[in-house]
Design a protein around this motif. Structure first.
Motif, PDB file in Angstrom:
ATOM      1  N   THR A 196      18.542  23.770 -45.026  1.00 18.27           N
ATOM      2  CA  THR A 196      17.740  22.912 -43.772  1.00 18.27           C
ATOM      3  C   THR A 196      18.890  21.944 -43.427  1.00 18.27           C
ATOM      4  O   THR A 196      20.032  21.106 -44.542  1.00 18.27           O
ATOM      5  N   LEU A 197      18.509  21.908 -42.283  1.00 19.01           N
ATOM      6  CA  LEU A 197      19.804  19.872 -41.689  1.00 19.01           C
ATOM      7  C   LEU A 197      19.109  19.733 -40.803  1.00 19.01           C
ATOM      8  O   LEU A 197      18.833  20.624 -38.947  1.00 19.01           O
ATOM      9  N   ASP A 198      19.189  18.851 -40.173  1.00 19.45           N
ATOM     10  CA  ASP A 198      18.336  17.526 -39.361  1.00 19.45           C
ATOM     11  C   ASP A 198      19.694  16.911 -38.308  1.00 19.45           C
ATOM     12  O   ASP A 198      20.323  16.470 -38.930  1.00 19.45           O
ATOM     13  N   VAL A 199      20.148  17.048 -37.546  1.00 21.40           N
ATOM     14  CA  VAL A 199      21.649  16.897 -36.604  1.00 21.40           C
ATOM     15  C   VAL A 199      20.398  16.109 -35.589  1.00 21.40           C
ATOM     16  O   VAL A 199      19.582  17.048 -34.313  1.00 21.40           O
ATOM     17  N   ASN A 200      21.163  15.006 -34.798  1.00 25.21           N
ATOM     18  CA  ASN A 200      20.918  14.018 -34.040  1.00 25.21           C
ATOM     19  C   ASN A 200      21.826  14.350 -33.021  1.00 25.21           C
ATOM     20  O   ASN A 200      23.360  14.569 -32.805  1.00 25.21           O
ATOM     21  N   VAL A 201      21.230  14.849 -31.407  1.00 28.59           N
ATOM     22  CA  VAL A 201      22.326  15.409 -30.242  1.00 28.59           C
ATOM     23  C   VAL A 201      22.321  13.853 -29.575  1.00 28.59           C
ATOM     24  O   VAL A 201      20.513  14.189 -28.735  1.00 28.59           O
ATOM     25  N   VAL A 202      22.934  13.523 -29.099  1.00 31.20           N
ATOM     26  CA  VAL A 202      23.059  12.435 -27.692  1.00 31.20           C
ATOM     27  C   VAL A 202      22.616  13.036 -26.723  1.00 31.20           C
ATOM     28  O   VAL A 202      23.969  13.151 -26.537  1.00 31.20           O
ATOM     29  N   ALA A 203      21.798  12.406 -26.188  1.00 28.48           N
ATOM     30  CA  ALA A 203      21.858  12.843 -24.754  1.00 28.48           C
ATOM     31  C   ALA A 203      22.055  14.318 -23.968  1.00 28.48           C
ATOM     32  O   ALA A 203      22.618  14.029 -22.805  1.00 28.48           O
ATOM     33  N   PRO A 204      21.630  15.403 -24.334  1.00 24.50           N
ATOM     34  CA  PRO A 204      21.736  16.618 -24.477  1.00 24.50           C
ATOM     35  C   PRO A 204      20.829  17.101 -22.511  1.00 24.50           C
ATOM     36  O   PRO A 204      19.727  16.180 -22.278  1.00 24.50           O
ATOM     37  N   ARG A 205      22.159  17.852 -22.068  1.00 23.77           N
ATOM     38  CA  ARG A 205      20.961  18.142 -21.222  1.00 23.77           C
ATOM     39  C   ARG A 205      19.449  19.014 -20.835  1.00 23.77           C
ATOM     40  O   ARG A 205      19.610  19.948 -22.039  1.00 23.77           O
ATOM     41  N   LYS A 206      18.568  19.011 -20.856  1.00 24.57           N
ATOM     42  CA  LYS A 206      17.483  19.105 -21.464  1.00 24.57           C
ATOM     43  C   LYS A 206      16.938  20.617 -20.822  1.00 24.57           C
ATOM     44  O   LYS A 206      17.826  21.227 -19.050  1.00 24.57           O
ATOM     45  N   TRP A 207      16.698  21.633 -21.285  1.00 24.33           N
ATOM     46  CA  TRP A 207      15.618  22.595 -20.753  1.00 24.33           C
ATOM     47  C   TRP A 207      14.270  22.830 -20.106  1.00 24.33           C
ATOM     48  O   TRP A 207      13.662  22.288 -20.518  1.00 24.33           O
ATOM     49  N   SER A 208      14.754  23.138 -18.599  1.00 24.29           N
ATOM     50  CA  SER A 208      13.312  23.654 -17.915  1.00 24.29           C
ATOM     51  C   SER A 208      13.260  24.498 -17.052  1.00 24.29           C
ATOM     52  O   SER A 208      14.495  25.088 -17.081  1.00 24.29           O
ATOM     53  N   ALA A 209      12.668  25.515 -16.512  1.00 25.60           N
ATOM     54  CA  ALA A 209      12.048  26.595 -15.413  1.00 25.60           C
ATOM     55  C   ALA A 209      13.061  26.190 -14.802  1.00 25.60           C
ATOM     56  O   ALA A 209      13.494  26.676 -13.822  1.00 25.60           O
ATOM     57  N   GLU A 210      12.849  25.253 -13.960  1.00 14.66           N
ATOM     58  CA  GLU A 210      13.902  24.472 -12.721  1.00 14.66           C
ATOM     59  C   GLU A 210      15.480  24.121 -13.330  1.00 14.66           C
ATOM     60  O   GLU A 210      16.423  24.367 -12.406  1.00 14.66           O
ATOM     61  N   GLU A 211      16.104  24.025 -14.003  1.00 17.81           N
ATOM     62  CA  GLU A 211      17.340  23.689 -14.985  1.00 17.81           C
ATOM     63  C   GLU A 211      17.443  24.074 -16.356  1.00 17.81           C
ATOM     64  O   GLU A 211      16.943  23.728 -17.190  1.00 17.81           O
ATOM     65  N   PRO A 212      17.308  25.354 -16.525  1.00 18.48           N
ATOM     66  CA  PRO A 212      17.773  26.364 -17.860  1.00 18.48           C
ATOM     67  C   PRO A 212      18.740  25.817 -18.555  1.00 18.48           C
ATOM     68  O   PRO A 212      19.461  26.414 -18.710  1.00 18.48           O
TER      69      PRO A 212
END
Length: 1023
Positions: A283-299
């Motif tokens: 396992t590994l946890d990774v921090n990602v700064v300000a990714p573009r988010k997924w939604s049905a309107e903005e996939p």
């Protein structure tokens, strides 16, 4: 050794099937992986195509030892895989909604068990030597066995779930032979009583995978957002399996990519050792700064590569996967995505193709999703089973919220009054839990899936509580749904089916509610309908607890067939001699089986459109624009406007929309000129919102939403065309049976027996063949399947017209009035209508007809319609009208139809519902004209707006037909000019029309003017 007891033993779920895992393909190199083309992967071999096939109606008739390596199958026929055998000449399709088509005696199934035997030769690539070879079946109905080169491989149940087997010990260089035996019925069939066709066989893809001796067997990606929903944490958990004794060390790396550029990469595990024939989790946890988010309107999607390397650092395999950063939670009683309440504008979708049944190609899946997006749909429930795994890839990519539903329904037990029989029986717990587990493990990494559903219409009991617990153990990042859990013990959301608007408002007003409410099914789209959508959406937006719903359903399940004469039709239950059946209850979609949109889909698009316009002062062009997107601002939208007069644009323009954030409103003004003082005709302001740029699912200019406003005009006077001001003297002729009114250019014949016109000639051409006659009946719609009982028990469909009076009155030299009194009543019962017609006939050929009716006695609570029916010549087949169009419309289903002037032929006005029924009505019609396309026609106008429809068939023809090929065109057109019509509702399963759309019997009166004309076919433009 496999035995027949396997298929009647609910505790035997499989034999030798591998553990469920995420659906993915591994590659040898990064460049290959980023092409996302499984067919090009050197590790993948698709086995679709022609297989040798033998069908046995009884399992005892299966050829002995057919699976042996040297079995002679030269006499066998071939069958297409994937495919269902009932649509390839073996057995017949069978449709039920509720019933089990076998005796209910779980877990036992009949000995007479239709069985399919499959054989296929396989040649493995030379570079697969020394690799692990797996065979994957994505869908087999319902239980099946597998052999490789005569060796037993395994056995599996669970029709719409992946079954994967390790065939490494059994394959060899050169030719290999795979054999499969599929049984139609198994104990699993008791868990698969979904509302659909019973179809059998290998109906989804079959393929081979080549895996290195050390390989990533499974992985799980979880994304979480911080409290501000800005930064993210990505958790990667992978299982590395070793099937070798010579190699133990590995390194597992990851690479997170955005548009093929790495933005974050590192090592998940380095120098780890996994023992031979063992599996290791890392396992590994990774921090990602300000990714573009997924939604049905903005996939927004990122590419994640998992790179497995050996102890020398050489790449063993690379696994690509698309991930989306988003967070799903129930917070403050609402379901939120990325911190925002969302509204489900959804549909339920079955796998269906009219030619291949449950086998649906990738192209058809994509077509479905593109259409959903184009019609403003943002969510899909996979009713009632997991879909092909590639469907979720498309939902991730195009942007749809998904309720992924377990392959579980025991609806037939409700029919025998024992809905909880299996669901509350611990002996079936493992079968229930395993179906859920296999779905979640396969689909767990898709960002589009925001809810797991435990199944459908299966009662409730301890097995659902066990499913819920297991679901949360595997995946605690999503919401769990099950409509049958009324106390929400095993669900995170309160869900109901077909609740009325009043009922959902009651739910919304409950005190201290903790869980949001959705309608997982509502608005039954069977045949003509559904009506009453607007009222649901008014409630959804008014009450915070309500978060939308899913229309039942997306597609009609008709199967394409042809008559002996080659006429195409779509078959439904009973058309194959299948008994028992639920007839055309499978024809209940928003699109036809050939994926033609229905008027109902057009209505749905309008009702759920994400931009709403209201007017504060329409004459000054002052409007308020509301952004009903959940995430998007209106930056991606163009606004255009025009003003139309008599269907013609007289002014237009464009406005640059200011930034309107999601959920907010803004005021604008349309800078049109004031034309109103210069015209005495109706004018409309039309607003259109279109895409600024091409998207994956629609091109620039695609219309997302629209609005229309009437610009008021006062003190208008009717300007008649000059040649209709001319009058000529009228004469009256009369005998025992007929009354004839003659002018210099026309004559009209009234029947004293029937009280109707039997001939109307104008300038040598026939205007009308028969009528007008008061009419209160129409061909039934599917959504009137319950009210029709009351109507027919009142004999509303069999009204007799008894002419009591026919009198003629010469008003002056140029005007004659004909008075007709009639009693309209059914046989048998004691109610009726006292009806009166008053014809005013003018010397220029114009007729004004005044109609009045007074119901008496114990009449039914509602009527289908109040109007006039007549027959006009078949050559008057070109229609023009000023009213709503272009689609058909009804009182509770007309928002999508703009006011305007429309032109269509009678053929084009007809919508071919799979099961023929009432169709083609146009509402709010100010005038209508039927002409021959050249120089002759009949113009009609009501004193109020009317309904209009025209068919080449009578209402009786339509009502009696079961399929369209049974409808034969008459040598006349049936024209309906209706004062009022009843609403549609969706009472084939949901509620009937709302009270305001119900046609309640009462005294009525209205006028219709008829004007025959020679010359310009657009007479109305001069009125």
């Amino acid at each position: 050794m496999f035995t027949k007891e396997d298929i009647s033993n609910q505790t035997l779920l499989h034999r030798n099937r591998l553990k469920p895992r995420t659906h993915f393909i591994s590659y040898k190199r990064e460049e290959e992986a980023l092409c996302w083309n499984r067919e090009a992967a050197p590790t993948f071999q698709l086995l679709n195509g022609n297989w040798k096939f033998f069908h046995a109606e009884h399992s005892i008739l299966v050829p002995m030892n057919f699976y042996e390596e040297n079995y002679d199958s030269s006499e066998w026929k071939t069958i297409q895989v994937p495919g269902v055998w009932q649509l390839q000449g073996y057995g017949k399709p069978h449709y039920t909604d509720l019933y089990y088509p076998i005796p209910i005696n779980p877990p036992h199934v009949p000995e007479k068990n239709s069985t399919g035997c499959y054989l296929r030769e396989i040649y493995l690539p030379s570079d697969w030597d020394g690799q692990n070879i797996h065979v994957c079946f994505e869908g087999v109905d319902s239980a099946f066995y597998v052999w490789m080169n005569g060796h037993e491989v395994g056995f599996s149940k669970g029709s719409r779930l992946t079954a994967e087997f390790d065939v490494t010990p059994y394959v060899k260089k050169g030719k290999n032979v795979i054999a499969v035996k599929v049984h139609q019925w198994s104990d699993g069939s008791y868990l698969e009583d979904q509302d659909m066709w019973w179809l059998s066989g290998i109906f989804r893809d079959v393929y081979l995978l080549s895996l290195p001796t050390i390989h990533v067997y499974d992985f799980q990606i979880k994304t979480d957002l911080d409290e501000q929903y800005e930064d993210a944490k990505m958790s990667i958990k992978a299982k590395v399996r070793n099937t070798s004794t010579s190699q133990k060390s590995f390194t597992l790396e990851y690479k997170l990519m955005d548009n093929y550029e790495s933005i974050n990469e590192g090592i998940i595990s380095t120098g780890e050792q996994v023992e031979a024939k063992d599996e290791l989790s890392v396992t590994l946890d990774v921090n990602v700064v300000a990714p573009r988010k997924w939604s049905a309107e903005e996939p927004n999607l990122y590419s994640l590569l998992l790179l497995l390397k050996d102890e020398q650092g050489q790449l063993i395999e690379v696994i690509p996967y698309r991930i989306g950063f988003r967070k799903i939670e129930i917070k403050n009683g609402n379901l939120k995505v990325n911190g925002k309440n969302i509204m489900f504008k959804g549909v339920n979708r079955h796998d269906h193709d009219p030619d291949t049944g449950r086998t649906v190609s990738l192209e058809k899946m994509r077509q479905d999703i593109v259409m959903m997006k184009q019609y403003n749909i943002n969510a899909v429930r996979t009713a009632h089973y997991p879909n092909d795994p590639r469907f979720y890839d498309l939902c991730d990519e195009y942007g749809l919220y998904v309720i992924d539903e377990t392959d579980l329904e025991t609806h037939g037990f409700e029919f025998i009054g024992d809905a909880n029989r299996l669901s509350d029986n611990p002996e079936w717990e493992a079968a229930y839990v395993e179906r859920l587990e296999r779905m979640v493990e396969r689909d767990k990494n898709h960002p589009s899936i925001i809810m797991w559903s435990l199944g459908n219409e299966s009662g409730f009991g301890c097995n659902f509580e066990a499913m819920y617990k297991r679901c949360k153990e595997i995946d605690d990042t999503r919401i769990v749904h099950y409509e049958g859990d009324r106390e929400t013990k095993a669900t995170d959301i309160f869900s109901t089916m077909y609740s009325s608007v009043d009922r959902i408002i009651e739910f919304a007003n409950e005190q201290n509610w903790q869980k949001p409410h959705i309608l997982c099914e509502y608005a039954h789209a069977m045949g003509n309908g559904p009506g009453g959508l607007k009222e649901y959406w008014d409630a959804f937006y008014q009450y915070k607890r309500l978060q939308g719903g899913f229309v039942w359903e997306w597609i009609d399940h008709g199967l394409r067939q042809f008559t002996e004469n080659g006429e195409e039709y779509f078959a439904y239950g009973g058309n194959f001699g299948d008994v028992p059946n639920n007839s055309n209850f499978c024809i209940d979609g928003l699109i036809r089986p050939d994926r033609t949109p229905s008027p109902g889909l057009v209505q749905y698009k309008k009702v759920i459109e994400p931009i709403i316009v209201t007017s504060t002062n329409i004459e000054n062009g002052d409007l308020v624009i509301e952004n009903r997107y959940d995430f998007l601002s209106l930056d991606h939208i163009d606004l255009s406007w025009n003003i139309t007069e008599n269907g013609k644009i007289i002014e237009s323009g464009n406005i640059e929309l200011p930034k309107v954030p999601a959920g907010e409103k803004i005021g604008i003004s349309i800078p049109f000129k004031n034309h109103l003082l210069l015209s005495n005709r109706d004018q409309y302001l039309n607003i259109s919102f279109t895409l600024k740029q091409n998207t994956l699912w629609a091109n620039q200019g695609h219309e997302i939403a629209w609005a229309q406003f009437k610009l008021t005009v006062e003190n208008r006077s009717l300007k008649q065309k000059s040649n209709y001001n001319n009058n000529w003297p009228l004469t009256i002729e009369e005998n025992d049976t007929n009354l004839i009114i003659k002018g210099s250019e026309f004559d009209i014949n009234f029947s004293k027996v029937h009280g109707t016109i039997t001939k109307w000639i104008f300038k040598g051409q026939t205007v009308m063949l028969e009528g007008p006659r008061m009419n209160f009946w129409r061909a039934m719609t599917d959504n009137e399947m319950y009210i029709v009982k009351e109507w027919k028990e009142s004999y509303l469909h069999q009204l007799e017209h008894d002419t009591k009076l026919i009198e003629c009155e010469q008003i002056d030299e140029f005007t004659v009035k004909v008075h007709i009194g009639t009693n309209i009543a059914p046989l048998v019962v004691d109610w009726g209508i006292d009806g009166k017609y008053e014809y005013t006939i003018f010397g220029n050929g114009q007729i004004k007809l005044s109609v009045n009716g007074l119901p008496y006695g114990k009449f039914p609570s509602t009527w289908p319609k109040v109007g006039l029916e007549m027959k006009i010549p078949v050559n008057l087949s070109h229609a023009s009208w000023h009213g709503r169009g272009q689609w058909e419309s009804y009182p509770d289903s007309k928002l999508a139809c703009k006011m305007g002037i429309y032109k269509m032929t009678v053929d084009e006005m007809f919508f071919p519902y799979v099961f023929p029924q009432e169709n083609g009505n146009r509402t709010d019609v100010k005038w209508a004209s039927f002409h021959n396309g050249v120089n002759f026609g009949l113009y009609t106008k009501g004193n109020t707006s009317m309904n209009m429809s025209a068919h080449y068939f009578t209402k009786e023809d339509i009502e009696e037909a079961q399929h369209h090929y049974q409808l034969k065109k008459r040598d006349f057109i049936t024209l309906n000019l209706d004062h009022q019509v009843n609403g549609l509702g969706s009472n084939s399963c949901g509620p009937g029309p709302f009270p305001e759309y119900q046609l309640k019997p009462k005294a009525f009166g209205y006028e219709v003017t008829f004007i025959p004309y020679i010359g310009a076919t657009e007479l109305a433009n001069d009125l």
